[in-house]
Every structure is written in C-alpha cells, then in structure tokens.
Design an enzyme around this catalytic site. Structure first.
Site, PDB file in Angstrom:
ATOM      1  CB  THR B  52     -23.434   9.298  -0.010  1.00  0.00           C
ATOM      2  OG1 THR B  52     -24.077   8.605   1.068  1.00  0.00           O
ATOM      3  CG2 THR B  52     -22.256   8.464  -0.515  1.00  0.00           C
ATOM      4  CD  GLU B  53     -25.653  14.176  -2.131  1.00  0.00           C
ATOM      5  OE1 GLU B  53     -24.800  13.277  -2.129  1.00  0.00           O
ATOM      6  OE2 GLU B  53     -26.116  14.679  -3.164  1.00  0.00           O
ATOM      7  CG  ASN B  54     -27.686   7.969   0.612  1.00  0.00           C
ATOM      8  OD1 ASN B  54     -26.535   8.349   0.421  1.00  0.00           O
ATOM      9  ND2 ASN B  54     -28.043   6.721   0.493  1.00  0.00           N
ATOM     10  CB  SER B  92     -26.453  13.502   5.804  1.00  0.00           C
ATOM     11  OG  SER B  92     -25.805  13.530   4.556  1.00  0.00           O
TER      12      SER B  92
END
Lengths: 229, 226
Positions: B52-54, B92
C-alpha cells in the site's frame, strides 16, 4: 531557539506559538494516519493565518489539518491528494487558496531533497502529462526525467510513537509515512509523541529519526484521533 | 445488444479475472474500487504480497478488532501479514517507482490504444489530485486497468486517444472489463478473451479503440465460476 541535547518538552499550545502568520508548515500524515493531531488542534485554536501547508493531503473537513483549511488559516496548499476535503476544493475554486498538486512519490522526494541537501531530483513520474508543464525536462541516457525542486518549511509538525529526552524517535504502524522525511526538511521540528522516555530506553538500533533533527517534544492529547492513532 | 450485467456481478467478474494474472511471489498494489476486490480472488496455491502507498509491504485483511494505527491507503484498517514490513513514504515510493512492484491494478476514466491512461482528473469538476497514481503507472512492471467497459452514462472508456488529462503515457499492459480482456502486445491492443454472450460486432460499437482480435480468442476466464 537555542539547541540543546535534552529537548524541551512543552504543551502543544506553547509549541505552536513558534508558528507565525505567513509561515510555511509541513504536517505529517496520510489520510487519518500519522497526523500530529494535538499540535494541529492547538494551531486551529491559535488562529494563526496565512500559512503555506505542505502535507500529503488535507485530511477531511473535520479531521486533523483539514480543520486548518476550513478555518481559513491556509494561504497555499502543496499536496498530492485533496479529494477527501470538500473545503479545499471550494476554497481553491473560489480562488481563496492556492493549490499545488504533486505526485505522491515526487512530493516525498522533494522533501527529502530539501532535507538532504540536494538541488532537486530527476523523476520519470508525470513525464508526458500536465504535471510536466512549466518544468525542466532532462534526458539521461535516452530517458526523459522531470527536474523536481526541493521543498523545505519553516516548521514541521510531525507524529511519532515514542521519543527519548534527546528527541530520538521511533514510529508505529502506518503512522510513519511522511514524518521521518519532514523531520529533515524544516528549520524547526516539533514532534508529537505517545510517550517521552529516559535516555537509554530507546535502543539506538531502533531509532528512525535521530534526535539531532528534533527541536521540541509534545505529548499527544486525548482527542478522538490522537488517542486512537 | 451487449448483455446487461448486474453491477456487482460485473465488478466481481473483473476482479476474479485480474487475480488470475499473478504468479507466486508477485508484489502488487491495488487501487480503490474494483481493484480492492482482487485480493479476494487470489488462487490458494500462490502467495501475493500486497503493497500500500502509505507504507505496508504485506497488507493483510481487515482485522477483527479495529486498530487505527494500521490502515491502508483508502483509510480502512488492515493487519500486516506475518513477515510483512512497515515503511516510510520515501521507501514506499522508492519501491513503486524503482521497479520493485510486479503489478499495479487501478481503475480508469479512459484508456486508449496507445496504452495511455487517464484516471485522476476531469477538468471542470473538482480537482482531487493524482495521489500516488502517476508514480504507480510509471514504476510498476505491469499496469493492469480494472474497469467497467463504459461509464455510468454508457460512454465508451476504451478509446483511440484519451481526451482527459493523462496519468501515464504508454504504460498500460492489460485492460480487464466485464466484457473482455485486452492486452497490449508490441504496441497494439489485442482482444484475447470475450465474455460469454458478447457479440463481436456489438462489442466493437462500445470499443472505439483500434484492436486486433487474437487468433486464439477465447471465453473470458472465470466467467464459468459466477
């Protein structure tokens, strides 16, 4: 302020007095995770205006730094995504607030460049899109890259899990996000944490943000999101 | 006339088919909407690492007890898998841009025969921002578009040329809709699979892009599991 090895611990109200009208501020967080809620809430109460907000997003109308936008305290926003805060849209459409949108990976690299002494970064992200407009494109070994310039702020408000008295920080869960990068890229770094420990209680192996980057420590409050994130 | 499908059936058909694209060990980022459903259909004999991007590498399902300290990019609570990792945004996006993702699955407003994708902004409407989409389509090895074939108004989404502001140029490798699988092969869209009951002439009317019909055209995989 004089730098000290032992970092001053103060209330959020006291800490945000360092932010003055016209300041640029970085605020950590992604969606509702990793926002320094207590500092942001104190800044809302202070009413300090004309701020340039540099943050991944503008949270929600009634959550975190989204409230700074709603409260009319923001002159300009630099972010990657503002779709969850209707007030950001409205104020931008009414030309009451500037909005600079940056791809998320570029956003963090610009902050890193600002904090790590780089003149900018070259990224393929956005080449051939509207994001390229007005920017310098540099070809390296046959591939086109956009030159993205560093971002810095007067003050960074960041969120970490625990600090020791030197200001060394560790993070927890998905609250980490942009906070470590922002800790490098502001003249004054204020960290909101769950707990402040004695020297030696954080193992040097575990430190993510070295205390030399942190100027002020604030304990988190007990508002809904501050206590749950 | 193309068969009219219930929206839920269409969404799950797309997700089920996309999930067949992965191999054991693939690292995959799923966007919001239909792409989120893909994780429900990963075959039991392979392991896919969801990023996930976060900052989660190895995102697992929603936990029984909510903990707001672990969320996905859309804000939903998740549990990192055992063996997962939590990283900051620079790492990320280093993973994303640096070619460490095997695939990204995202929705689209428009895609075109050149492999362009537009999925972040309709001028004149609100400006949500591109978030991580531009980095994802630039860096992932495979850009898989999971979308309904037409807009809610019935306008085609698979065009000769995108009309909306682009997210990425020439990046799309696969388009999966409720009616078809179109793959980019050597710069050309190839119709590889078509859903049962879809007439090729009717299909053409809602697919203005140039595409070649594969000699091995077959029924869309997974439809028999509905």
């Amino acid at each position: 302020m004089p730098t000290s090895v032992i970092k001053p611990v103060m209330s959020a109200e006291e800490a945000v007095k360092r932010i003055t009208a016209g300041s640029s501020i970085m605020v950590g967080g992604f969606n509702y995770g990793g926002i320094p809620y207590t500092l942001v809430e104190a800044l809302v109460v202070s009413g300090t205006k004309d701020l340039w907000l540099i943050s991944n997003d503008t949270a929600y109308d009634d959550v975190g730094h989204g409230r700074l936008v709603v409260n009319g305290q923001i002159r300009k926003v630099t972010a990657s995504h503002v779709g969850l805060n209707k007030s950001t849209q409205r104020l931008f459409n009414e030309k009451k607030m500037e909005l600079e949108l940056v791809p998320q990976g570029t956003f963090v690299e610009r902050i890193r460049a600002g904090g790590f002494g780089l003149g900018g970064v070259l990224t393929p992200t956005g080449v051939g899109t509207v994001h390229e407009e007005g920017k310098q494109v540099i070809e390296v070994e046959g591939k086109r890259y956009i030159l993205e310039l560093p971002l810095r702020a007067d003050v960074a408000l960041i969120r970490a899990y625990r600090a020791d008295r030197y200001g060394n920080l560790v993070y927890f869960g998905t609250n980490r996000n942009f906070n470590p990068a922002m800790a490098t890229a502001a003249d004054l770094v204020i960290a909101e944490v769950d707990a402040i420990l004695e020297i030696g209680q954080i193992n040097p192996n575990d430190v993510v943000t070295p205390g030399i980057l942190v100027d002020i420590l604030v304990l988190k409050g007990d508002s809904y999101y501050a206590s749950r994130t | 006339m193309l068969p009219v499908l219930d929206e839920e059936i269409a969404r799950h058909r797309i997700a089920r088919r996309v999930a067949m694209e992965f191999q054991d060990g693939d690292v995959v980022n799923l966007g919001i909407g239909i792409p989120t459903l893909v994780s429900d259909y990963i075959p039991g004999d392979i392991r896919v690492i969801f990023q996930t991007e976060n900052g989660v590498v190895g995102a697992g399902p929603k936990p029984d007890k909510e903990d707001l300290r672990f969320i996905g990019a859309g804000g939903r609570c998740l549990k990192p898998i055992l063996g997962g990792a939590l990283v900051a945004s620079d790492m990320s996006f280093g993973l994303i841009r640096g070619g460490h993702l095997d695939a990204t699955v995202l929705g689209a407003l428009e895609v075109d025969q050149e492999g362009n994708i537009a999925n972040w902004w309709i001028p004149g409407k609100m400006v949500p921002g591109m978030g991580g989409a531009m980095d994802l389509v630039t860096g992932a090895k495979h850009v898989i578009v999971a979308t309904t074939h037409c807009t809610k108004k019935g306008d085609p989404k698979i065009l000769p040329r995108c009309t909306l502001p682009l997210t990425g140029v020439g990046v799309v490798s696969l388009v999966v809709t409720e009616y078809c699988v179109l793959r980019m092969v050597s710069g050309e869209l190839v119709l590889e699979e078509i859903a049962p009951g879809v007439d090729l002439e009717d299909f053409k009317k809602v697919t203005p892009a140039d595409y070649r019909v594969s000699r091995d055209l077959c029924n869309m995989k997974g439809c028999d599991q509905e």
